[in-house]
Design a protein around this motif. Structure first.
Motif, short mmCIF file in Angstrom:
data_model
loop_
_atom_site.label_atom_id
_atom_site.label_comp_id
_atom_site.label_asym_id
_atom_site.label_seq_id
_atom_site.Cartn_x
_atom_site.Cartn_y
_atom_site.Cartn_z
N ILE A 4 -18.18 7.19 -4.94
CA ILE A 4 -17.03 6.42 -4.46
C ILE A 4 -16.25 7.23 -3.42
CG2 ILE A 4 -14.74 5.57 -5.13
CD1 ILE A 4 -16.99 3.65 -5.69
N GLY A 5 -15.97 6.61 -2.33
CA GLY A 5 -15.31 7.28 -1.22
C GLY A 5 -16.23 7.50 -0.05
N GLY A 6 -17.55 7.30 -0.32
CA GLY A 6 -18.50 7.46 0.76
C GLY A 6 -18.52 6.26 1.69
N ALA A 7 -18.83 6.51 2.95
CA ALA A 7 -18.88 5.43 3.93
C ALA A 7 -20.00 4.46 3.59
CB ALA A 7 -19.10 6.01 5.32
N GLY A 8 -19.72 3.18 3.75
CA GLY A 8 -20.73 2.15 3.54
C GLY A 8 -20.89 1.72 2.10
N ILE A 9 -20.04 2.20 1.19
CA ILE A 9 -20.10 1.81 -0.21
C ILE A 9 -19.03 0.76 -0.45
CG2 ILE A 9 -20.09 2.62 -2.59
CD1 ILE A 9 -22.28 3.85 -0.83
N PRO A 10 -19.38 -0.52 -0.54
CA PRO A 10 -18.36 -1.57 -0.63
C PRO A 10 -17.31 -1.38 -1.72
CG PRO A 10 -20.50 -2.55 -0.20
CD PRO A 10 -20.75 -1.09 -0.46
N PRO A 11 -17.68 -0.99 -2.97
CA PRO A 11 -16.63 -0.85 -4.00
C PRO A 11 -15.57 0.20 -3.66
CG PRO A 11 -18.78 -1.02 -5.03
CD PRO A 11 -19.03 -0.84 -3.56
N THR A 12 -15.84 1.09 -2.71
CA THR A 12 -14.82 2.02 -2.28
C THR A 12 -13.57 1.27 -1.81
OG1 THR A 12 -16.49 3.61 -1.57
CG2 THR A 12 -14.28 3.89 -0.66
N LEU A 13 -13.79 0.11 -1.17
CA LEU A 13 -12.66 -0.70 -0.70
C LEU A 13 -11.81 -1.18 -1.87
CD1 LEU A 13 -14.58 -2.84 1.95
CD2 LEU A 13 -13.18 -0.81 2.36
N LEU A 14 -12.47 -1.58 -2.96
CA LEU A 14 -11.74 -2.04 -4.14
C LEU A 14 -10.93 -0.89 -4.74
CD1 LEU A 14 -11.05 -4.05 -6.38
CD2 LEU A 14 -13.21 -3.41 -7.50
N MET A 15 -11.54 0.28 -4.88
CA MET A 15 -10.82 1.42 -5.45
C MET A 15 -9.63 1.80 -4.58
SD MET A 15 -12.70 1.51 -8.00
CE MET A 15 -14.16 0.46 -8.14
N GLN A 16 -9.82 1.71 -3.26
CA GLN A 16 -8.73 2.01 -2.34
C GLN A 16 -7.60 1.02 -2.51
OE1 GLN A 16 -8.43 4.59 -0.45
NE2 GLN A 16 -6.63 4.03 0.76
N ASP A 17 -7.93 -0.24 -2.73
CA ASP A 17 -6.90 -1.25 -2.96
C ASP A 17 -6.15 -1.01 -4.27
OD1 ASP A 17 -7.43 -2.56 -0.60
OD2 ASP A 17 -8.79 -4.02 -1.51
N MET A 18 -6.90 -0.68 -5.32
CA MET A 18 -6.27 -0.53 -6.64
C MET A 18 -5.37 0.69 -6.71
SD MET A 18 -8.87 -1.84 -9.61
CE MET A 18 -10.24 -0.75 -9.24
N ARG A 19 -5.64 1.71 -5.91
CA ARG A 19 -4.84 2.93 -5.97
C ARG A 19 -3.38 2.66 -5.58
NH1 ARG A 19 -6.73 7.36 -1.73
NH2 ARG A 19 -4.98 8.43 -2.74
N HIS A 20 -3.15 1.61 -4.81
CA HIS A 20 -1.78 1.29 -4.37
C HIS A 20 -0.96 0.60 -5.45
CE1 HIS A 20 -2.77 2.52 -0.33
NE2 HIS A 20 -3.75 1.64 -0.25
N TYR A 21 -1.61 0.11 -6.50
CA TYR A 21 -0.90 -0.69 -7.50
C TYR A 21 -1.05 -0.14 -8.91
CZ TYR A 21 -1.00 -3.85 -3.54
OH TYR A 21 -0.87 -4.38 -2.28
N LEU A 22 -1.36 1.15 -9.01
CA LEU A 22 -1.51 1.77 -10.33
C LEU A 22 -0.17 1.83 -11.04
CD1 LEU A 22 -3.78 4.81 -9.39
CD2 LEU A 22 -4.50 2.72 -10.57
N PRO A 23 -0.13 1.46 -12.32
CA PRO A 23 1.11 1.67 -13.08
C PRO A 23 1.43 3.15 -13.15
CG PRO A 23 -0.43 0.24 -14.28
CD PRO A 23 -1.18 0.81 -13.12
N ASP A 24 2.69 3.48 -13.23
CA ASP A 24 3.10 4.88 -13.22
C ASP A 24 2.46 5.67 -14.35
OD1 ASP A 24 4.65 4.46 -10.99
OD2 ASP A 24 6.51 4.12 -12.11
N TYR A 25 2.36 5.03 -15.54
CA TYR A 25 1.82 5.79 -16.68
C TYR A 25 0.36 6.15 -16.46
CZ TYR A 25 0.19 1.12 -18.19
OH TYR A 25 -0.39 -0.13 -18.27
N LEU A 26 -0.42 5.31 -15.79
CA LEU A 26 -1.81 5.63 -15.53
C LEU A 26 -1.93 6.62 -14.37
CD1 LEU A 26 -4.80 5.26 -16.07
CD2 LEU A 26 -4.77 3.22 -14.62
N HIS A 27 -1.10 6.45 -13.37
CA HIS A 27 -1.12 7.37 -12.23
C HIS A 27 -0.81 8.79 -12.69
CE1 HIS A 27 -0.35 7.51 -7.59
NE2 HIS A 27 -1.25 8.38 -7.99
N GLU A 28 0.08 8.92 -13.64
CA GLU A 28 0.43 10.23 -14.17
C GLU A 28 -0.75 10.87 -14.89
OE1 GLU A 28 2.60 13.62 -14.78
OE2 GLU A 28 2.98 11.93 -13.45
N VAL A 29 -1.54 10.05 -15.58
CA VAL A 29 -2.75 10.57 -16.23
C VAL A 29 -3.70 11.15 -15.19
CG1 VAL A 29 -4.83 9.90 -17.51
CG2 VAL A 29 -2.62 9.03 -18.23
N TYR A 30 -3.89 10.44 -14.11
CA TYR A 30 -4.77 10.92 -13.05
C TYR A 30 -4.24 12.22 -12.43
CZ TYR A 30 -6.97 6.29 -13.24
OH TYR A 30 -7.62 5.15 -13.64
#
Length: 389
Positions: free
Chosen positions: A280-306
């Motif tokens: 994930i994060g590599g060029a040409g991998i479509p789900p990378t786009l989904l992960m990039q989208d979800m990173r903007h809307y992570l709840p604070d409690y989960l973001h803190e875990v990361y």
């Protein structure tokens, strides 16, 4: 997410059969898993809400637009949004279209069958005539290539079908988060029950599609066709996106002599349940786009875990993908239990046997998935933190 031919599961499948028969889930019930699954589904719900609205807009307002430069603006174009679009400060709607194309390519369900029917062709022909009655160029092209415009409408039908499916799923995931915040969701089985209840409640929700040309509305998929949420969009989606998927360019060889891609689509194992999160994060991998989208809307409690993980936010998309994969095994569990041929608590030996065979068939398909990985907590580098409410 990229499949790398995962090793077969080396644990007894009976463990998972017993877990499902007792009302459990494919994912272990731990506080850490609960926090991850609910948190990532909250983010996913926000993204699906945006995806579904855009897909439905495209189907209803961008059909037969051959160069839809502004289709991602939902009819609200501005130069400010255009600059943000070019800067990629936006939702990556391209991933939604990737999933739509995967569904259309793999087919299955009543929607796929209807789009090959005579009734669809007759309705599509009426729409084509109304849309291009004053356009001799497109009319001429249609005569030379009689399937071209039909295929455009098939794409639009799948676009709205996926949009309507994701509309339901977004609401399910967002209400799950609300119930978790209120203290009503306390375990992974609670998550599964919530998702299953949502799937069952909307199982018969009709899937329809109409377009407006000038002042007249044309039904392309009328309610009378009988297409429904569960059978005709949910199950084909699970089959196409969770199980089969599509091989991504640059990760496997398309050379037939290399035998890296099965010749039979039904044997594809590139879906979300089989994928390796590391690329994930590599060029040409479509789900990378989904992960990039979800990173903007992570709840604070989960973001803190990361943030507290070994690499912090350096591999944030990978961590999101790992949590997302866990959540998809919960959705798969809800699907299995929701489609069970007999009640889970049946005392009839014959019905119990039928249920067990049904579960076994699902687990047979998951033998090379990442089910073992999500059940082996040592494979995950997340550090769970107590959630402050």
């Amino acid at each position: 997410m990229v499949n790398i031919q995962n090793k077969p599961i080396n644990y007894p499948l009976s463990e998972y059969i017993e877990r499902l028969e007792s009302g459990g889930a494919l994912l272990p019930d731990t506080p850490e898993n609960l926090l991850e699954v609910v948190g990532i589904l909250k983010s996913y719900g926000v993204v699906l809400d945006a995806y579904s609205k855009n897909l439905i807009y495209i189907a209803e307002h961008q059909f037969f637009v051959f160069f839809p430069f502004f289709k991602y603006f939902n009819g609200d174009f501005s130069f400010k949004k255009l600059l943000r679009h070019w800067w990629h400060d936006r939702i990556n709607f391209e991933y939604a279209e990737y999933c739509m194309k995967s569904m259309m390519w793999h087919g299955g369900g009543g929607l796929d069958k209807y789009l090959d029917s005579t009734e669809f062709k007759e309705r599509a022909q009426a729409v084509i005539k109304a849309k291009f009655k004053n356009n001799p160029i497109i009319t001429g092209v249609n005569q030379l290539f009689p399937d071209f415009l039909f295929e455009q409408l098939r794409v639009s039908a799948y676009t709205t079908g996926l949009g309507q499916f994701w509309r339901v799923m977004a609401d399910i995931f967002l209400t799950l988060s609300d119930r978790y915040d209120q203290g009503e969701i306390k375990s992974i089985p609670d998550v599964v029950d919530h998702i299953k209840a949502g799937l069952v409640a909307d199982a018969s929700k009709p899937i329809t599609y109409s377009v407006k040309i000038r002042d007249k509305v044309y039904d392309i998929i009328p309610k009378s066709v009988g297409l429904t949420f569960l059978a005709d969009t949910a199950i084909p989606y699970v089959e196409a996106v969770f199980f089969r998927g599509t091989p991504f360019h640059g990760t496997v060889s398309y050379n037939a002599k290399a035998y890296q891609i099965p010749p039979d689509q039904s044997r594809f194992q590139y879906g979300a349940l089989y994928a390796d999160p590391l690329p994930i994060g590599g060029a040409g991998i479509p789900p990378t786009l989904l992960m990039q989208d979800m990173r903007h809307y992570l709840p604070d409690y989960l973001h803190e875990v990361y943030r507290r993980s070994r690499r912090g936010e350096d591999d944030l998309r990978v961590q999101i993908c790992m949590s997302f994969q866990k959540s998809m095994f919960c959705v798969t569990t809800a699907t299995i239990l929701g489609l069970m041929p007999n009640p889970l608590d049946t005392q009839d030996p014959d019905e119990q046997k039928v249920n067990r065979v049904f579960i076994q068939k699902w687990l047979d398909r998951l033998k090379t998935s990442r089910l073992e990985d999500v059940n082996d907590q040592t494979n995950f580098c997340l550090v769970a933190l107590p959630r402050s409410v």
